[in-house]
Design a protein around this motif. Structure first.
Motif, PDB file in Angstrom:
ATOM      1  N   SER A   6       0.829  -1.210   0.000  1.00  0.00           N
ATOM      2  CA  SER A   6       0.000   0.000   0.000  1.00  0.00           C
ATOM      3  C   SER A   6       0.861   1.257   0.000  1.00  0.00           C
ATOM      4  O   SER A   6       0.572   2.217  -0.721  1.00  0.00           O
ATOM      5  N   GLU A   7       1.927   1.250   0.793  1.00  0.00           N
ATOM      6  CA  GLU A   7       2.806   2.418   0.834  1.00  0.00           C
ATOM      7  C   GLU A   7       3.506   2.627  -0.502  1.00  0.00           C
ATOM      8  O   GLU A   7       3.675   3.758  -0.967  1.00  0.00           O
ATOM      9  N   TRP A   8       3.912   1.545  -1.150  1.00  0.00           N
ATOM     10  CA  TRP A   8       4.514   1.658  -2.478  1.00  0.00           C
ATOM     11  C   TRP A   8       3.539   2.288  -3.478  1.00  0.00           C
ATOM     12  O   TRP A   8       3.916   3.169  -4.251  1.00  0.00           O
ATOM     13  N   LEU A   9       2.294   1.824  -3.453  1.00  0.00           N
ATOM     14  CA  LEU A   9       1.298   2.366  -4.380  1.00  0.00           C
ATOM     15  C   LEU A   9       1.035   3.844  -4.115  1.00  0.00           C
ATOM     16  O   LEU A   9       0.836   4.627  -5.054  1.00  0.00           O
ATOM     17  N   MET A  10       1.025   4.237  -2.861  1.00  0.00           N
ATOM     18  CA  MET A  10       0.790   5.639  -2.543  1.00  0.00           C
ATOM     19  C   MET A  10       1.944   6.511  -3.039  1.00  0.00           C
ATOM     20  O   MET A  10       1.725   7.605  -3.581  1.00  0.00           O
ATOM     21  N   GLN A  11       3.177   6.066  -2.878  1.00  0.00           N
ATOM     22  CA  GLN A  11       4.323   6.851  -3.320  1.00  0.00           C
ATOM     23  C   GLN A  11       4.395   6.927  -4.839  1.00  0.00           C
ATOM     24  O   GLN A  11       4.774   7.976  -5.395  1.00  0.00           O
ATOM     25  N   CYS A  12       4.012   5.865  -5.523  1.00  0.00           N
ATOM     26  CA  CYS A  12       4.005   5.894  -6.993  1.00  0.00           C
ATOM     27  C   CYS A  12       2.937   6.852  -7.523  1.00  0.00           C
ATOM     28  O   CYS A  12       3.131   7.502  -8.560  1.00  0.00           O
ATOM     29  N   ALA A  13       1.818   6.949  -6.834  1.00  0.00           N
ATOM     30  CA  ALA A  13       0.764   7.862  -7.274  1.00  0.00           C
ATOM     31  C   ALA A  13       1.245   9.303  -7.279  1.00  0.00           C
ATOM     32  O   ALA A  13       0.852  10.103  -8.145  1.00  0.00           O
ATOM     33  N   ASP A  14       2.110   9.664  -6.329  1.00  0.00           N
ATOM     34  CA  ASP A  14       2.648  11.023  -6.303  1.00  0.00           C
ATOM     35  C   ASP A  14       3.492  11.306  -7.542  1.00  0.00           C
ATOM     36  O   ASP A  14       3.521  12.434  -8.039  1.00  0.00           O
ATOM     37  N   LEU A  15       4.169  10.283  -8.064  1.00  0.00           N
ATOM     38  CA  LEU A  15       4.990  10.469  -9.263  1.00  0.00           C
ATOM     39  C   LEU A  15       4.144  10.640 -10.517  1.00  0.00           C
ATOM     40  O   LEU A  15       4.626  11.199 -11.513  1.00  0.00           O
ATOM     41  N   LEU A  16       2.922  10.155 -10.504  1.00  0.00           N
ATOM     42  CA  LEU A  16       2.084  10.140 -11.708  1.00  0.00           C
ATOM     43  C   LEU A  16       1.025  11.236 -11.709  1.00  0.00           C
ATOM     44  O   LEU A  16       0.171  11.249 -12.594  1.00  0.00           O
ATOM     45  N   GLU A  17       1.072  12.140 -10.741  1.00  0.00           N
ATOM     46  CA  GLU A  17       0.065  13.202 -10.680  1.00  0.00           C
ATOM     47  C   GLU A  17       0.133  14.127 -11.891  1.00  0.00           C
ATOM     48  O   GLU A  17      -0.894  14.594 -12.391  1.00  0.00           O
ATOM     49  N   ASP A  18       1.324  14.398 -12.372  1.00  0.00           N
ATOM     50  CA  ASP A  18       1.450  15.291 -13.533  1.00  0.00           C
ATOM     51  C   ASP A  18       0.812  14.664 -14.767  1.00  0.00           C
ATOM     52  O   ASP A  18       0.176  15.361 -15.570  1.00  0.00           O
ATOM     53  N   LEU A  19       0.977  13.363 -14.956  1.00  0.00           N
ATOM     54  CA  LEU A  19       0.313  12.669 -16.068  1.00  0.00           C
ATOM     55  C   LEU A  19      -1.197  12.811 -15.957  1.00  0.00           C
ATOM     56  O   LEU A  19      -1.890  13.045 -16.954  1.00  0.00           O
ATOM     57  N   HIS A  20      -1.712  12.664 -14.753  1.00  0.00           N
ATOM     58  CA  HIS A  20      -3.152  12.777 -14.539  1.00  0.00           C
ATOM     59  C   HIS A  20      -3.643  14.178 -14.874  1.00  0.00           C
ATOM     60  O   HIS A  20      -4.715  14.346 -15.484  1.00  0.00           O
ATOM     61  N   ARG A  21      -2.895  15.201 -14.520  1.00  0.00           N
ATOM     62  CA  ARG A  21      -3.291  16.580 -14.836  1.00  0.00           C
ATOM     63  C   ARG A  21      -3.289  16.819 -16.345  1.00  0.00           C
ATOM     64  O   ARG A  21      -4.191  17.480 -16.876  1.00  0.00           O
ATOM     65  N   ARG A  22      -2.301  16.291 -17.039  1.00  0.00           N
ATOM     66  CA  ARG A  22      -2.256  16.470 -18.492  1.00  0.00           C
ATOM     67  C   ARG A  22      -3.394  15.736 -19.179  1.00  0.00           C
ATOM     68  O   ARG A  22      -3.964  16.222 -20.163  1.00  0.00           O
TER      69      ARG A  22
END
Length: 494
Positions: free
Chosen positions: A195-211
């Motif tokens: 779960s912690e790994w998934l949460m940290q990876c989501a922070d890296l992909l926020e810019d993709l989500h905004r685009r």
């Protein structure tokens, strides 16, 4: 009083029938209305306009692309192929039984079987050399890291993290089942660590989500829907979970590659869509949720209704009848409308608009007259009355699709995007926090957009997470990765 009690009994019977069908009955709404005229009572028989009678002849003349025939087994072109050692005959059989001369080979017979190669895990040890000065012992040089890992000081590689994301959000598996699979492959991971790994990876992909969000809002035609995604409650005085919502906003492939974006909100208040669509201009295809009404009042967003929602109410009314009646007459109109929609699906926007104006509009005009006549003969709270009043109340939105060729008659595209959410909800039941809900929205956006663009989500996420900390690279969105993959493979999609 007797009339009120009779109406209440009929309403309760209808609700009970609807509940039992939803729980135990088939989910299909298919009803063959063409056979109802054989057993029709004194109700009015609905006739399809004459323009629709010529449809079978025109269907063959339409320049629609031929649909690909579905096969039981379809092997992808890029699947690895292993040539097994050839099977030879014995030396005695190589001698001709007729003349005694030695026979020569002239060909072979081949057969193919699909083999399953089990997945496996590997530990990749990366060694960086170090150098020191043996004379003065004053300097030490270390080799730099070739690729920055997605999570610093962690054993999780990009491929393992991509596997966790795809397994949970593309396949709908809970973490304990994923842990069981990994245990059979040789590692034991705790749920908290994953779960912690998934949460940290989501922070890296926020810019993709905004685009991706910007692409959807720039499309001019957005599909939207919502579904429940329960949120864990940490209040000891409250036993129930919060009824949080996951919203989908999507653009189809009529003009460019499809993009699907999800947003998480703690409740189903109108604040979530009003905030997301505050700067949007164009068409919004949705169900009749009142929360969108302030957007339509500004005139900058045009409402497009869903005729499948309207038809479903008439299907529910028809299920309550033992023999064909007036709800089936409404279904004949919908069948004629959707028959035209299926035929013109692959045509251009101009051709679709012309076909709708020539053939769909006359059917809708006749349907509107039928509704105006039926509304005076039904009870407002009756199942059939609810269906009639729903269609009349939202008539302008339900018929707005005939004004532009790129619009659709239904919101099925957004509803299909909610299937994987429903599958996952049955497996892992709820999300643990609002941050986890936003992370789930990001992962659903990426995996479903990959599916819509026919991109392998495991390949895409492995690539993205590998280069996520490389500031010199702009990470591609799933639709951009699809075009990039086709270009690199020489015209063959992944």
């Amino acid at each position: 009083m007797l009339d009120e009690q009779r109406a209440l009994v009929e309403s309760l019977k209808a609700n009970l029938h609807r509940l039992l069908k939803w729980r135990f009955g088939p989910k299909s709404e298919l009803i063959d209305v063409d056979q109802f005229a054989l057993f029709a009572d004194a109700s009015v028989v609905v006739e399809v306009p004459a323009s629709e009678a010529t449809e079978p002849a025109e269907r063959h003349a339409a320049p629609a692309a031929k649909a690909e025939r579905r096969r039981a087994v379809r092997v992808l072109k890029n699947l690895e192929r292993v040539i097994c050692p050839a099977i030879d005959v014995s030396e005695e059989q190589k001698v001709c039984p007729c003349c005694g001369e030695r026979m020569s080979p002239f060909g072979h017979e081949s057969s193919e079987q699909l083999h399953y190669v089990p997945a496996r895990l590997q530990v990749h040890e990366t060694r960086r050399l170090k150098y020191s000065c043996g004379h003065c012992h004053g300097a030490i040089v270390r080799a730099p890291q070739a690729v920055l890992p997605p999570i610093p000081k962690s054993m999780a590689s990009a491929s393992l993290l991509a596997y966790l994301i795809v397994s949970k959000f593309a396949d709908g598996l809970p973490l304990y089942r994923i842990a069981g699979r990994l245990r059979r492959l040789g590692i034991d991971l705790s749920h908290g660590l994953m779960s912690e790994w998934l949460m940290q990876c989501a922070d890296l992909l926020e810019d993709l989500h905004r685009r991706m969000t910007a692409k959807v809002l720039d499309s001019g035609h957005v599909y939207t829907d919502d579904t429940t995604l329960p949120l864990q409650n940490h209040d000891p005085t409250r036993r129930k979970t919060f009824e949080a919502k996951l919203w989908v906003y999507a653009k189809d492939n009529r003009h460019g590659p499809p993009v699907i974006v999800y947003e998480f909100s703690k409740s189903r208040t109108r604040d979530a869509p009003l905030t997301f669509l505050a700067d949007y201009r164009g068409y919004l295809q949705a169900d009749a949720y009142p929360g969108y009404d302030p957007l339509f009042l500004t005139g900058k967003i045009i409402e497009i209704g869903c005729n499948v929602h309207s038809r479903r109410k008439f299907v529910e009314a028809a299920d309550l009848l033992e023999k064909p009646g007036r709800p089936h007459e409404a279904l004949r109109f919908y069948k004629a409308i959707f028959r035209i929609e299926r035929r013109i699906k692959l045509l251009s926007d101009q051709e679709r608009l012309r076909e709708r104006q020539d053939k769909t509009v006359p059917i809708l005009t006749q349907f509107k007259a039928w509704l105006d006549n039926s509304v005076h003969t039904v009870l407002p709270k009756d199942t059939f009355g609810i269906a009639v009043n729903y269609a009349l109340k939202h008539w302008e939105a339900l018929t707005a699709f005939t004004k532009a060729g790129h619009l659709e008659a239904s919101n099925n595209f957004a509803e299909r995007c909610m299937r994987i959410v429903a599958v996952g909800r049955k497996a892992f039941l709820f999300v643990g926090s609002e941050r986890a809900g936003h992370a789930a929205a990001i992962y659903y956006s990426l995996t479903e957009s990959c599916k819509a663009n026919k991109v392998n989500p495991l390949t895409y996420l492995t690539y993205v997470l590998t280069h996520a900390r490389n500031k010199s690279i702009t990470l591609p969105t799933p639709d951009e990765f699809s075009a990039l993959s086709i270009a690199q493979s020489g015209g063959c999609a992944l």
